[in-house]
Design an enzyme around this catalytic site. Structure first.
Site, short mmCIF file in Angstrom:
data_model
loop_
_atom_site.label_atom_id
_atom_site.label_comp_id
_atom_site.label_asym_id
_atom_site.label_seq_id
_atom_site.Cartn_x
_atom_site.Cartn_y
_atom_site.Cartn_z
N LYS A 1 59.11 -16.24 27.03
CA LYS A 1 60.39 -15.60 27.32
C LYS A 1 60.49 -15.40 28.82
CE LYS A 1 64.03 -13.71 25.18
NZ LYS A 1 63.79 -12.50 24.37
N HIS A 2 61.54 -15.91 29.42
CA HIS A 2 61.74 -15.79 30.87
C HIS A 2 60.52 -16.30 31.65
CE1 HIS A 2 65.50 -13.83 30.16
NE2 HIS A 2 64.92 -12.86 29.46
N ASN B 1 51.49 -10.24 39.59
CA ASN B 1 50.10 -10.01 39.18
C ASN B 1 49.99 -10.10 37.66
OD1 ASN B 1 48.73 -9.44 41.69
ND2 ASN B 1 49.88 -7.55 41.81
N HIS C 1 53.41 -17.42 41.45
CA HIS C 1 54.52 -16.61 41.97
C HIS C 1 55.87 -17.18 41.56
CE1 HIS C 1 51.61 -15.08 45.26
NE2 HIS C 1 51.73 -14.20 44.30
#
Length: 535
Positions: free
Chosen positions: A286-287, A429, A535
């Site tokens: 999800k996302h 993180n 990232h």
């Protein structure tokens, strides 16, 4: 803008194509309209065999093809006919003086370099399939689009014929086709340059280019006010394209959105970390972050274990499988709303089950991507590109270093390696709790590692409540951190959540403090010496 707004009739066309689909019918329609056809080599032979009258380019240049066909169109009598600006009397006079015929239409596609590379041809064959004359003619015609029409894609044949039949190709069409032609040669050269750089071992070449072919124009991007398109990139390495969302066959369902494509790629790359010969694996995304990942003896078992981790977030998610989707797994997956299922294959029974959910997309890739394979990742920044090699780092138990008094048990070691593979695909993180081959809590994308640890623990407690368990899923689990713990607080948060073993890269100035905290809490800890920032 084009040099003239007048439609240009086609009295003479130069046709030289590698992809001959539709070319006979197209050339016949031109000839029936009174156009003279110039051609070369295999294209000329194909047209003659179809009964068309063709003038060899050699008759125009006065020079035969030579050097195994490397030189045939690189001649003033060809490029003069393509580059002459018909609005300039001095250009027309120069053509007349030198006996150079005007060329109104160039129909060309290039030597199949990309296909040659894709089938794993040797270096000399790849070199021979680098087209020289073709790009030169395309660029000449595209530059002179005020006078000349250039066609590089059979998909444009019908539209051009319609305009030719109406009296000539419009200025707008010539300009659009010229832009397409320059894009084609750019993508072609990008494929060659990337391949050549990799062949010579040049990791960061002075100049770099990336090319692709539009697979689908998307309704919008991440948000409705953003425009977007989905492009298939040209491979720069021999062999088949990397299996995934770009190569997949969509069996059913509505069109994929920008976010669907992004999430499906993330899900499939994650699930490919697990060898289908060892176990079935399922990832729910999800996302772009996993909300549940698990391995099991069957896909259904793996899916059920993955779903427990975060059943709320799984609603409307992407489900990726590392084995052929079977009926048992399909029946379970369709019980909740799912956007996309992606798998290497699907059984007829599974396809029939999924078909009952008309909006559910089912993608079949015919393979899994190799997580250890090299490749490039590209991200745009203001005024530039960030380019790096794919994160293909992988570790086994023998690569880990135990740094605590207590070493992990066999089960803990299996779960540590499982959690580490998942953490590689979680936004930094990243903290991942895992137990018995399933995620038990995931903390993603936080500015503080300790916050990720706490969020993951909270998610594990919420998941336990939803499952009717009497204790959080993280209790008795192992934990993976994608990068080192800068302080002991993140480690202590994991211990408070009930973790029993830890896997992390190490390398902090306070490693000794973190290790001491693990010993104090009775945790086993292993260091990887490798981090997985995402990232």
């Amino acid at each position: 803008m084009p040099m003239t707004d007048k439609p240009t009739p086609v009295r003479r066309a130069l046709v030289s194509v590698s992809d001959k689909s539709g070319i006979v019918d197209f050339a016949r329609a031109l000839a029936d309209g009174g156009a003279e056809i110039l051609s070369t080599g295999g294209t000329a032979r194909t047209l003659r065999e179809a009964g068309l009258a063709v003038v060899d380019v050699a008759a125009v240049t006065g020079s035969p093809e030579m050097l195994d066909g490397r030189v045939k169109t690189l001649h003033p009598n060809v490029h003069g006919g393509l580059l002459a600006d018909r609005s300039k009397p001095e250009h027309i006079a120069a053509l007349s003086e030198h006996g150079i015929p005007e060329i109104d239409l160039l129909v060309i596609n290039l030597y199949p370099f990309e296909d040659t590379l894709r089938r794993g041809a040797a270096f000399p064959e790849c070199i021979e399939n680098i087209d020289i004359g073709g790009p030169a003619m395309i660029r000449a015609a595209a530059k002179n689009h005020g006078s000349v029409t250039v066609l590089v894609d059979p998909a444009d044949y019908a539209g051009v014929l319609e305009e030719v039949g109406a009296g000539g190709v419009s200025a707008g069409t010539r300009q659009r086709l010229a832009a397409k032609a320059f894009s084609r040669t750019a993508a072609y050269d990008a494929a060659i340059s990337r391949w050549f750089s990799e062949e010579t071992g040049e990791a960061e070449p002075t100049f770099i280019a990336f090319g692709g072919t539009l697979a689908e124009q998307l309704r919008y991007g991440e948000n409705p006010h953003q425009r977007a398109g989905f492009y298939r990139s040209a491979e720069s390495r021999p062999g088949p394209a990397r299996p995934g969302v770009a190569t997949a066959r969509q069996v059913q369902g509505k069109a994929l959105s920008y976010n669907n494509i992004n999430d499906t790629d993330a899900a499939f790359e994650l699930v490919a970390e697990f060898d289908p010969g060892d176990s079935a694996a399922v990832a729910i995304i999800k996302h772009a972050n996993p909300c549940g990942v698990a391995v099991g003896d069957s896909l259904r078992e793996a899916y059920e274990k993955a779903l427990v981790c975060d059943p709320v977030s799984a609603f409307g998610g992407i489900v990726a499988l590392n084995r052929t989707l079977d009926a048992e797994a399909a029946e379970k997956i369709v019980e909740i709303f799912t956007e996309v299922i992606v798998a290497p294959a699907a059984s007829p029974e599974a396809i029939e089950i999924v078909a009952a959910r008309k909006n559910l997309r089912l993608l079949v890739t015919d393979g899994l991507p190799d997580p250890a394979a090299p490749g490039l990742m590209v991200r745009s920044v203001a005024g530039g590109l960030l380019v790096q090699s794919r994160d293909n780092g992988r570790l086994g138990a023998a690569d880990l270093r135990v740094v605590t008094r207590r070493a992990p048990s066999e089960q803990e070691m299996r779960d540590l390696l499982f959690a580490w593979r998942v953490a590689k695909h979680v936004k930094s993180n990243a903290i991942v709790y895992a137990r018995n081959g399933a995620t038990a809590g995931i903390g993603a994308g936080q500015m503080s590692r300790v916050d990720s640890a706490r969020i993951a623990a909270h998610k594990s407690a919420e998941a336990a409540k939803a499952a009717g368990a009497d204790r959080p899923l993280a209790e008795g689990a192992v934990v993976a951190s994608d990068a080192f713990f800068p302080f002991a607080d993140g480690l202590l948060a994991a211990a408070e959540a009930g973790a029993t073993a830890v896997i992390q890269p190490g390398g902090s100035m306070r490693d000794d403090e973190v290790i001491a905290a693990a010993d104090e809490k009775g945790l086993a800890m292993v260091l990887t010496g490798m981090r997985h920032f995402r990232h």
